[in-house]
Write a protein that holds these residues in place. Structure first.
Motif, PDB file in Angstrom:
ATOM      1  N   UNK A  41       0.826  -1.211  -0.028  1.00 60.04           N
ATOM      2  CA  UNK A  41       0.006  -0.067  -0.086  1.00 60.04           C
ATOM      3  C   UNK A  41       0.932   1.139   0.042  1.00 60.04           C
ATOM      4  N   UNK A  42       0.533   2.252  -0.957  1.00 61.46           N
ATOM      5  CA  UNK A  42       1.376   3.515  -0.975  1.00 61.46           C
ATOM      6  C   UNK A  42       0.835   4.426   0.051  1.00 61.46           C
ATOM      7  N   UNK A  43       1.586   5.317   0.244  1.00 58.15           N
ATOM      8  CA  UNK A  43       1.294   6.628   0.930  1.00 58.15           C
ATOM      9  C   UNK A  43       0.093   7.293   0.237  1.00 58.15           C
ATOM     10  N   UNK A  44      -0.828   7.872   1.044  1.00 58.85           N
ATOM     11  CA  UNK A  44      -1.161   7.868   2.500  1.00 58.85           C
ATOM     12  C   UNK A  44      -1.971   6.670   2.814  1.00 58.85           C
ATOM     13  N   UNK A  45      -2.522   6.016   1.998  1.00 61.84           N
ATOM     14  CA  UNK A  45      -3.474   4.866   2.723  1.00 61.84           C
ATOM     15  C   UNK A  45      -2.614   3.817   3.619  1.00 61.84           C
ATOM     16  N   UNK A  46      -1.202   3.603   3.233  1.00 56.08           N
ATOM     17  CA  UNK A  46      -0.326   2.829   4.219  1.00 56.08           C
ATOM     18  C   UNK A  46      -0.297   3.431   5.635  1.00 56.08           C
ATOM     19  N   UNK A  47      -0.121   4.772   5.670  1.00 53.18           N
ATOM     20  CA  UNK A  47       0.025   5.327   6.959  1.00 53.18           C
ATOM     21  C   UNK A  47      -1.384   5.314   7.791  1.00 53.18           C
ATOM     22  N   UNK A  48      -2.346   5.525   7.109  1.00 55.36           N
ATOM     23  CA  UNK A  48      -3.664   5.296   8.019  1.00 55.36           C
ATOM     24  C   UNK A  48      -3.695   3.852   8.228  1.00 55.36           C
ATOM     25  N   UNK A  49      -3.473   2.783   7.749  1.00 54.38           N
ATOM     26  CA  UNK A  49      -3.504   1.531   7.722  1.00 54.38           C
ATOM     27  C   UNK A  49      -2.561   0.955   8.972  1.00 54.38           C
ATOM     28  N   UNK A  50      -1.379   1.564   8.752  1.00 54.27           N
ATOM     29  CA  UNK A  50      -0.394   1.104   9.752  1.00 54.27           C
ATOM     30  C   UNK A  50      -0.876   1.698  11.072  1.00 54.27           C
ATOM     31  N   UNK A  51      -1.390   2.917  11.243  1.00 53.13           N
ATOM     32  CA  UNK A  51      -1.679   3.415  12.382  1.00 53.13           C
ATOM     33  C   UNK A  51      -2.821   2.859  12.998  1.00 53.13           C
ATOM     34  N   UNK A  52      -3.731   2.336  12.217  1.00 49.93           N
ATOM     35  CA  UNK A  52      -4.967   1.589  12.589  1.00 49.93           C
ATOM     36  C   UNK A  52      -4.500   0.207  13.380  1.00 49.93           C
ATOM     37  N   UNK A  53      -3.545  -0.613  12.495  1.00 51.34           N
ATOM     38  CA  UNK A  53      -3.163  -1.618  12.763  1.00 51.34           C
ATOM     39  C   UNK A  53      -2.341  -1.620  14.295  1.00 51.34           C
ATOM     40  N   UNK A  54      -1.450  -0.445  14.457  1.00 53.13           N
ATOM     41  CA  UNK A  54      -0.877  -0.314  15.685  1.00 53.13           C
ATOM     42  C   UNK A  54      -1.676   0.029  16.797  1.00 53.13           C
ATOM     43  N   UNK A  55      -2.763   0.425  16.652  1.00 57.82           N
ATOM     44  CA  UNK A  55      -3.960   0.993  17.691  1.00 57.82           C
ATOM     45  C   UNK A  55      -4.718  -0.628  17.996  1.00 57.82           C
ATOM     46  N   UNK A  56      -5.115  -1.461  17.141  1.00 58.48           N
ATOM     47  CA  UNK A  56      -5.655  -2.440  17.233  1.00 58.48           C
ATOM     48  C   UNK A  56      -4.794  -3.631  17.954  1.00 58.48           C
ATOM     49  N   UNK A  57      -3.402  -3.571  17.638  1.00 58.88           N
ATOM     50  CA  UNK A  57      -2.451  -4.640  18.392  1.00 58.88           C
ATOM     51  C   UNK A  57      -2.240  -4.070  19.728  1.00 58.88           C
ATOM     52  N   UNK A  58      -2.013  -2.642  19.898  1.00 54.79           N
ATOM     53  CA  UNK A  58      -1.950  -2.361  21.343  1.00 54.79           C
ATOM     54  C   UNK A  58      -3.342  -2.547  22.228  1.00 54.79           C
ATOM     55  N   UNK A  59      -4.481  -2.626  21.583  1.00 55.18           N
ATOM     56  CA  UNK A  59      -5.814  -2.956  22.529  1.00 55.18           C
ATOM     57  C   UNK A  59      -5.803  -4.381  22.575  1.00 55.18           C
ATOM     58  N   UNK A  60      -5.189  -5.208  21.703  1.00 51.35           N
ATOM     59  CA  UNK A  60      -5.150  -6.655  22.319  1.00 51.35           C
ATOM     60  C   UNK A  60      -4.113  -6.935  23.311  1.00 51.35           C
ATOM     61  N   UNK A  61      -3.209  -6.392  22.983  1.00 48.70           N
ATOM     62  CA  UNK A  61      -1.690  -6.395  24.171  1.00 48.70           C
ATOM     63  C   UNK A  61      -2.140  -6.001  25.335  1.00 48.70           C
ATOM     64  N   UNK A  62      -3.007  -5.063  25.516  1.00 51.03           N
ATOM     65  CA  UNK A  62      -3.532  -4.642  26.968  1.00 51.03           C
ATOM     66  C   UNK A  62      -4.535  -5.614  27.121  1.00 51.03           C
ATOM     67  N   UNK A  63      -5.432  -6.016  26.505  1.00 52.29           N
ATOM     68  CA  UNK A  63      -6.280  -6.941  26.907  1.00 52.29           C
ATOM     69  C   UNK A  63      -5.611  -8.263  27.539  1.00 52.29           C
ATOM     70  N   UNK A  64      -4.406  -8.711  26.997  1.00 48.20           N
ATOM     71  CA  UNK A  64      -3.892  -9.884  27.171  1.00 48.20           C
ATOM     72  C   UNK A  64      -2.472  -9.825  28.286  1.00 48.20           C
ATOM     73  N   UNK A  65      -2.382  -8.544  28.570  1.00 46.10           N
ATOM     74  CA  UNK A  65      -1.106  -8.255  29.027  1.00 46.10           C
ATOM     75  C   UNK A  65       0.226  -8.785  28.474  1.00 46.10           C
ATOM     76  N   UNK A  66       0.368  -8.397  27.226  1.00 48.26           N
ATOM     77  CA  UNK A  66       1.397  -8.870  26.334  1.00 48.26           C
ATOM     78  C   UNK A  66       2.179  -7.571  25.775  1.00 48.26           C
ATOM     79  N   UNK A  67       2.581  -6.487  26.570  1.00 51.17           N
ATOM     80  CA  UNK A  67       2.972  -5.247  25.993  1.00 51.17           C
ATOM     81  C   UNK A  67       4.395  -5.527  25.592  1.00 51.17           C
ATOM     82  N   UNK A  68       5.375  -6.470  26.228  1.00 52.96           N
ATOM     83  CA  UNK A  68       6.651  -6.677  25.810  1.00 52.96           C
ATOM     84  C   UNK A  68       6.540  -7.306  24.288  1.00 52.96           C
TER      85      UNK A  68
END
Length: 305
Positions: free
Chosen positions: A234-261
């Motif tokens: 995916x080229x910019x700018x859609x890539x930037x949006x999708x990566x930011x979204x994926x980072x947020x969703x990954x963070x949410x799952x990490x907080x749910x399962x206590x897997x920040x490391x």
């Protein structure tokens, strides 16, 4: 890596390949089903790959060498182990399973072969994935209406693919180790001009064994590997949006399962890997609409309203 020396005499039409890692009971179950289904068939071979299990699986597979072919990896290589089985396969088509999945019946096997024999535009047949009670799996990888037709992707525990096509795209991306490898293959299949066809009458039972399904893996690999895919296609700018979204969703799952490391390590590796942008034809991007929406915060939140 070691392989057995069993060499079947008949040339198979279909090669069934599955991978095991420390799930002996599931491998026993799968092979028992396959042996029953194939007892009168000469057109299908079975290849079992073991990823350096320590639970007795290698010994069990060696006891089955009178009717299967086995590959024994020296270390756990993740999905790369599959590739060693694919390379040994002699069938024109491959049916890929997990150690905890199996085709429901011979009708499924016959339909897979018939579809690939008669529809030259189809590169992959995506199977209906269901539980032991026959209920379909709810996954964005397959059409939501459960009707036959084109599919964006497939589920790795049950799909058939043309062997030569799979070989030409380099098999599974070994660097992924686990998760999202099916999406990379799906993109390459579509890029090569083939369709992915979903047939709900090709039924694979996924028993969903809980062994090895740890929380850290579900945080680390989907986060890292999805960002790799976005960066690659995916080229910019859609890539930037999708990566930011994926980072947020990954963070949410990490907080749910206590897997920040694990999350931190996934993000670090996601951006450390040198990746060159590969633009896809417009029709392929259109086919990837479901993938884009799956990794969009906006669409995920909208779907929950």
């Amino acid at each position: 890596m070691n392989t057995n020396t069993q060499t079947p005499t008949a040339t198979p039409k279909l090669s069934i390949v599955f991978l095991n890692y420390n799930r002996l009971s599931e491998t026993r179950y799968t092979l028992a089903i396959l042996q029953r289904l194939l007892e009168t068939r000469q057109d299908i071979e079975v290849i079992a790959v073991d990823n350096a299990s320590t639970d007795g699986t290698p010994e069990f597979l060696k006891s089955q060498e009178n009717w299967i072919r086995a590959v024994f990896m020296n270390t756990n290589t993740g999905i790369a182990g599959y590739n060693e089985g694919f390379k040994l396969a002699r069938g024109e088509y491959l049916l890929v399973l997990d150690d905890d999945s199996h085709p429901l019946d011979n009708e499924t096997l016959d339909r897979l072969i018939q579809c690939l024999d008669t529809r030259k535009d189809v590169g992959v047949v995506a199977c209906r994935i269901e539980d032991l009670e026959g209920k379909p799996a709810r996954t964005w990888h397959l059409p939501a209406n459960d009707e036959p037709g084109s599919s964006m992707a497939f589920v790795g525990c049950g799909f058939a693919i043309r062997r030569q096509l799979f070989e030409s795209i380099g098999w599974y991306p070994s660097e992924f180790f686990l998760y999202q490898n099916e999406i990379e293959v799906a993109i390459q299949v579509m890029r090569a001009g083939y369709r992915i066809h979903y047939d709900p009458n090709c039924r694979v039972v996924h028993r969903q064994a809980v062994v090895n399904r740890t929380n850290w893996r579900r945080v680390f690999y989907p986060t890292r590997n999805t960002i790799w895919l976005i960066r690659r296609y995916y080229p910019f700018p859609i890539a930037a949006y999708l990566i930011a979204s994926r980072l947020f969703m990954g963070l949410f799952r990490a907080l749910q399962s206590w897997e920040m490391r694990s999350y931190y390590r996934a993000v670090k590796e996601a951006f450390a890997m040198p990746i060159q942008l590969q633009r896809l034809p417009a029709p392929v991007y259109k086919q990837l609409t479901t993938f884009r929406r799956q990794n969009s915060v906006f669409h995920q939140l909208l779907g929950r309203l």
